[in-house]
Enzyme design. Sequence first.
Site, PDB file in Angstrom:
ATOM      1  N   GLY A 120      41.763  45.538  40.087  1.00  0.00           N
ATOM      2  CA  GLY A 120      42.778  46.501  40.519  1.00  0.00           C
ATOM      3  C   GLY A 120      42.313  47.233  41.763  1.00  0.00           C
ATOM      4  CD  GLU A 121      38.538  49.923  42.365  1.00  0.00           C
ATOM      5  OE1 GLU A 121      38.149  49.717  43.548  1.00  0.00           O
ATOM      6  OE2 GLU A 121      37.750  50.137  41.433  1.00  0.00           O
TER       7      GLU A 121
END
Length: 347
Positions: free
Chosen positions: A315-316
């Site tokens: 993610g991120e």
Amino acid sequence: MDRSFASEIQARIDNKTKPLGALGLLEKVALELALIQSQDKLQSVETIEIRKPTMLVFAGDHGIAKEGVSIAPSAVTQQMVANFLAGGAAINCFCDLNQIDFKVVDCGMLSPIDTLVPDFKHHPNLIERRLGNGTANFAKQTAMSLEQVALGLEYGAKVAQQAILNGSNLLMFGEMGIGNTSSASALLTALSLLEVDHCVGYGTGITQEQLNRKIKLVAQGVNRCHDLDTKGALAQVGGFEIVQMVGAFLEAKRHKTPVLVDGFIVSVAAYVATLLDEETRDYMLFAHNSEENGHKFVLECLQAEPLLDLGLRLGEGTGAALALPLVKAAAQFYNNMASFESAGVTV
């Protein structure tokens, strides 16, 4: 989207010094970018411009995390946002490498960032758009009110609008929120024809026993979504960061600005946005196919061809940041590769 210039743009791509289709997905990316930048113009663009690419990471906490659906406690959301602001996360490394502007949006963590790091209260890379102190536990009750959904869509739109007004013509969205794979899985199940066990995955790396429990908890939330519209489903099982990403997608489309879509959670937000306005799909490019179980299914729902398949599950916004050089490469060949005529090449 006005696609009247598509054949003209495709002809320009086909006339580059290469066999037809030899640059694969890069040719499709170039076509889509050129189409987007040709909107409201009298002719197709001969040059694709990429200006001030900007990563917006939306963060929020989830009540469902109390049920043990993640290996990490909710406190990690705030800790990771502090890490983002300190420049120490994977997404910071990739944004620095690829010269991407970076902002993190507090959409509603359990506590504001200054309760952990007081000096970050006025950090230049922090945008505060809090909808509350995390959502409610959707396995037991509605995650948020319809008023919070409406406000979240508005907040997300303003975040995207500001990035565009600051000079960006290519956005990327990322996310951070312990429990948000559960929320995204519930939304995807509720709003598609998919089965819950197709949409729920291991997230941060839970055990098989935890996965079985996660499937049951997601199903409990989904069961309340029958006969609800898209915003109703967002209220029942959504996340503060997810609803703001939906608003940001809608705003990007209004500004005819493409978004490079990251992983599973961002892709679910993209799918939700298309249900509210199907034309948002015309302004989406897809960075990668992640390891999360439901990602391939939401990509199918969006008829998307991702650029990368690296086994990512972080993610991120990391996948989008890593894919940006490929998007730039698509623009570079479109802008600078010789045509058969100009190069004096005959085939």
